[in-house]
Write an enzyme that holds these catalytic residues in place. Structure first.
Site, PDB file in Angstrom:
ATOM      1  N   ASP A   1      -1.539  -0.658   5.983  1.00 44.52           N
ATOM      2  CA  ASP A   1      -1.691  -0.064   7.305  1.00 44.52           C
ATOM      3  C   ASP A   1      -3.111   0.382   7.628  1.00 44.52           C
ATOM      4  O   ASP A   1      -3.482   0.498   8.776  1.00 44.52           O
ATOM      5  CB  ASP A   1      -0.785   1.167   7.419  1.00 44.52           C
ATOM      6  CG  ASP A   1      -1.278   2.295   6.546  1.00 44.52           C
ATOM      7  OD1 ASP A   1      -1.499   2.047   5.352  1.00 44.52           O
ATOM      8  OD2 ASP A   1      -1.468   3.401   7.053  1.00 44.52           O
TER       9      ASP A   1
ATOM     10  N   ASP B   1       0.883  -1.144   0.000  1.00 44.94           N
ATOM     11  CA  ASP B   1       0.000   0.000   0.000  1.00 44.94           C
ATOM     12  C   ASP B   1       0.935   1.212   0.000  1.00 44.94           C
ATOM     13  O   ASP B   1       2.108   1.073   0.331  1.00 44.94           O
ATOM     14  CB  ASP B   1      -0.841  -0.094   1.283  1.00 44.94           C
ATOM     15  CG  ASP B   1      -1.460   1.220   1.675  1.00 44.94           C
ATOM     16  OD1 ASP B   1      -2.229   1.752   0.870  1.00 44.94           O
ATOM     17  OD2 ASP B   1      -1.180   1.704   2.784  1.00 44.94           O
TER      18      ASP B   1
ATOM     19  N   ASP C   1      -7.210  -1.439   4.162  1.00 45.87           N
ATOM     20  CA  ASP C   1      -6.328  -2.533   3.764  1.00 45.87           C
ATOM     21  C   ASP C   1      -6.726  -3.867   4.388  1.00 45.87           C
ATOM     22  O   ASP C   1      -6.275  -4.919   3.946  1.00 45.87           O
ATOM     23  CB  ASP C   1      -4.881  -2.221   4.169  1.00 45.87           C
ATOM     24  CG  ASP C   1      -4.314  -1.060   3.386  1.00 45.87           C
ATOM     25  OD1 ASP C   1      -4.536  -1.017   2.166  1.00 45.87           O
ATOM     26  OD2 ASP C   1      -3.669  -0.190   3.989  1.00 45.87           O
TER      27      ASP C   1
HETATM   28  P1  ADP Z   1      -3.640   4.502   0.198  1.00 41.86           P
HETATM   29  O1  ADP Z   1      -4.224   3.398  -0.581  1.00 41.86           O
HETATM   30  O2  ADP Z   1      -2.545   5.205  -0.556  1.00 41.86           O
HETATM   31  O3  ADP Z   1      -3.204   4.127   1.561  1.00 41.86           O
HETATM   32  P2  ADP Z   1      -6.303   5.448   0.903  1.00 41.86           P
HETATM   33  O4  ADP Z   1      -7.008   4.343   0.187  1.00 41.86           O
HETATM   34  O5  ADP Z   1      -6.357   5.469   2.371  1.00 41.86           O
HETATM   35  O6  ADP Z   1      -4.800   5.617   0.371  1.00 41.86           O
HETATM   36  O7  ADP Z   1      -6.903   6.816   0.368  1.00 41.86           O
HETATM   37  C1  ADP Z   1      -6.973   7.017  -1.019  1.00 41.86           C
HETATM   38  C2  ADP Z   1      -7.295   8.440  -1.331  1.00 41.86           C
HETATM   39  O8  ADP Z   1      -8.603   8.773  -0.846  1.00 41.86           O
HETATM   40  C3  ADP Z   1      -6.382   9.430  -0.679  1.00 41.86           C
HETATM   41  O9  ADP Z   1      -5.237   9.678  -1.455  1.00 41.86           O
HETATM   42  C4  ADP Z   1      -7.274  10.660  -0.594  1.00 41.86           C
HETATM   43  O10 ADP Z   1      -7.302  11.325  -1.832  1.00 41.86           O
HETATM   44  C5  ADP Z   1      -8.631  10.072  -0.340  1.00 41.86           C
HETATM   45  N1  ADP Z   1      -8.946  10.014   1.098  1.00 41.86           N
HETATM   46  C6  ADP Z   1      -9.104   8.909   1.850  1.00 41.86           C
HETATM   47  N2  ADP Z   1      -9.405   9.201   3.114  1.00 41.86           N
HETATM   48  C7  ADP Z   1      -9.410  10.549   3.183  1.00 41.86           C
HETATM   49  C8  ADP Z   1      -9.649  11.480   4.236  1.00 41.86           C
HETATM   50  N3  ADP Z   1      -9.909  11.101   5.479  1.00 41.86           N
HETATM   51  N4  ADP Z   1      -9.581  12.795   3.932  1.00 41.86           N
HETATM   52  C9  ADP Z   1      -9.296  13.188   2.677  1.00 41.86           C
HETATM   53  N5  ADP Z   1      -9.061  12.370   1.659  1.00 41.86           N
HETATM   54  C10 ADP Z   1      -9.126  11.065   1.889  1.00 41.86           C
HETATM   55 MG    MG Z   2      -2.692   3.300   3.593  1.00 42.08          MG
END
Ligand code: ADP
Ligand code: MG
Length: 575
Positions: A462, A269, A466
């Site tokens: 994390d 991730d 996930d």
């Molecule tokens: P990753 O897969 O890189 O860990 P996430 O799946 O947690 O990222 O989040 C993907 C995208 O969704 C982030 O890059 C952001 O654009 C948006 N996002 C998720 N949660 C939030 C939040 N709490 N506030 C703002 N944007 C969010």
């Molecule tokens: Mg993440």
């Protein structure tokens, strides 16, 4: 007596019985010194085994000795020493300087510094003040803290980590199961053969004496005892798990330690796993309001989320959040958050969220991780934030390549350009961006088809989003410090230090442990087989048989303790 007890419990063919038959048999046929030798060598062998087992058990137990034994419960003006099990959420406790925090709680009075190293491996102490959540297992270093308990004992961090390690030993590796089954069939077969050796030749061969052949049968029996295998295999896995946890890698079972050696594909991730998950604000563009107002709106909307983006935005806002102004908050995984702030519906997240909320945000904003904000369906601007790549991320990927891992992949919910830039900088083979949690599972299932029949896919993540992928992968690895509870729960391996480079380390430990297991199996079977033949044709004496058996067990056990790894100061041990 032990043999008799075991027979009564249904454990018929164990080493106690083999040794009893051998020594009693030796006395009956008048071979007194041999009978004594059997018992003496057997005892010496057992002594070494026990000390080796208890040594590795102790090192694992010491590592996880974070069990809090008492809580200072505050009743009126008095402090009452209480068993943490009897403390309920909502109760107020006092943690004095130097004490271990007994239950997860929220500080209501006092300023101090806590040592979180037992939980996270992070050696830099963290400062805490009213409003901060503190986890059980950490040690309060500076001044007294008054805190309101938030979770009951069984749900608290310390007891969860303890459960995790204790259960690890119960989950057996395939090799371990194989050995148990092997012993179950092997031992009766050997006892049968020994009986045949003692009885048949004297009846068939003219001039052959009973006492000579019974002696050979007994020797055969003593040598056949599979103790070396039965003891050294689980001990090796135990050592491997202990050695890994010394390095901040908690493996939840021997089966996972065994599987790690066959890793072919590692999927990461991005946010929080390869990057620090600590975002800094780079640019704010407000539409129809001031920049401060936009930041405040975003921080309020994000106030109930623990996503790294939320935490960073709240930090950028810097002021205390008045939760009375927020009503109804919802997290939309992979997109962002939605909350009612001062009666207005506010959405903060990526372009996907804006589309979902039917808000047009003219263009997608600048390149990078952008948090768009909308109030009551009207676009209010964006905040451009940037994350930092973890120090060891490049090394993590390079090490995996050196370890002959076939493929590294990154799955992220973040924008395509951010994902590709990060992947290029770190050296990851392939990147898939803008994925929702469901897409991550689908991609992982696709990647699962690319591994060979015996190969394994490791997923490292994390976040809450996930957790489903961690369960889908052959081996799920969670970041223990930054990681959400859901991810830690769903994972098979927890990295307490949050360093991605620990993945290749875990693979190395696994391969080394399996190597040791294989050496032991081959070595002890080879020696055993050789001596068995010598005994059957009357060359090896009973004493030699026992000595060989004890010798093999001893060498196998010593070899198994190598799995624990070199002794180095354990920085994860609470002082
Ligand atoms: P990753 O897969 O890189 O860990 P996430 O799946 O947690 O990222 O989040 C993907 C995208 O969704 C982030 O890059 C952001 O654009 C948006 N996002 C998720 N949660 C939030 C939040 N709490 N506030 C703002 N944007 C969010
Ligand atoms: Mg993440």
């Amino acid at each position: 007596m032990r043999a008799a007890g075991n027979v009564l419990r249904g454990l018929i063919f164990d080493e106690s019985l083999l040794m009893s038959i051998a020594s009693i048999g030796a006395f009956i046929i008048g071979e007194y010194p041999e009978g004594v030798a059997v018992m003496l060598f057997f005892k010496i062998g057992e002594l070494f085994q026990n000390s080796a087992v208890s040594k590795s058990r102790k090192s694992v137990a010491a590592l996880t000795d974070i069990r809090p034994d008492r809580a200072n419960l505050k009743i009126g003006d008095e402090l009452v020493e209480t068993d943490p099990r009897d403390v309920q959420p909502g109760d107020v406790i006092v943690i004095k300087a130097g004490e271990r925090i007994p239950l997860d709680a929220k500080v209501i009075a006092g300023n101090s510094v806590i040592d979180t190293s037992a939980l996270t491996g992070e050696s830099v102490p963290r400062s805490v003040f009213p409003g901060v959540e503190i986890l059980s297992g950490c040690v309060n270093i500076k001044g007294p803290l008054t805190a309101e308990v938030t979770k009951e004992y069984g749900e608290s961090a310390a007891s969860k980590i303890l459960d995790l390690t204790e259960n690890a030993v119960a989950k057996k590796a395939k090799t371990e199961n194989f050995i148990t089954k092997f012993a179950k069939y092997y031992t009766p077969v050997v006892v049968g053969l020994a009986a045949l050796i003692s009885v048949i030749p004297p009846l068939v061969i003219p001039g052959a004496g009973f006492s000579d052949w019974i002696y050979r049968g007994l020797t055969f029996l003593v040598i056949s005892c599979p103790c070396a295998l039965v003891v050294s295999v689980p001990l090796s896995f135990f050592g491997g798990i202990g050695g890994a946890s010394r390095k901040g890698i908690l493996v939840k079972g021997s089966n996972y330690l065994e599987a790690l050696a066959k890793t072919e594909i590692v999927v990461f991730d991005k946010t929080g796993t390869l990057t620090k998950g600590v975002f800094e604000v780079r640019e704010i563009r407000a539409v129809g309001m001031g920049k401060d107002e936009l930041t405040e709106l975003a921080a309020y909307a994000e106030s109930y989320s623990d996503h790294p983006i939320s935490v960073s935005l709240k930090k950028a806002y810097g002021k205390k959040i008045d939760t009375g102004r927020i009503n109804d908050a919802e997290e939309i995984p992979g997109m962002g958050v939605r909350a009612v702030v001062d009666g207005k519906t506010v959405a903060a997240g990526n372009v996907k969220l804006m589309e979902k909320m039917n808000v047009s945000c003219a263009d997608a904003g600048p390149a990078g991780t952008v948090v768009h904000v909308a109030a009551e369906g009207v676009y209010a601007g964006y905040i451009l934030i940037a994350d930092e790549i973890k120090k060891d991320a490049r090394k993590a990927i390079a090490d995996l390549k050196t370890a002959k891992i076939r493929k590294t992949v990154m799955l992220t919910g973040d924008a395509k350009d951010v994902g590709e830039m990060t992947a290029k900088e770190i050296g990851i083979d392939k990147v898939y961006a803008e994925l929702l949690p469901g897409d991550k599972v689908a991609k992982t299932e696709e990647l699962l088809l690319q591994r060979s029949a015996k190969g394994k896919l490791v997923y490292v993540g994390d976040g809450i989003n996930d957790a489903p992928v961690l369960a889908t992968a052959d081996i799920g690895v969670a970041m223990g410090g930054l990681g959400s509870d859901a991810a830690i729960e769903a994972s098979d391996v927890v990295i307490m230090t949050d360093e991605p480079s620990k993945i290749s380390e875990a693979v190395k430990i696994s391969r080394r442990t399996l190597g040791i297991v294989k050496q032991n199996i081959v070595f002890s079977l080879a020696v055993k087989f050789g001596v068995l033949i010598l005994a059957a044709i009357g060359i090896a004496s009973m004493g030699a048989g026992v000595a060989a058996d004890v010798g093999v067990t001893l060498i196998a056990v010593l070899n198994a303790t190598r799995a624990l790894g070199r002794r180095e100061p354990n920085k994860f041990l609470p002082n």
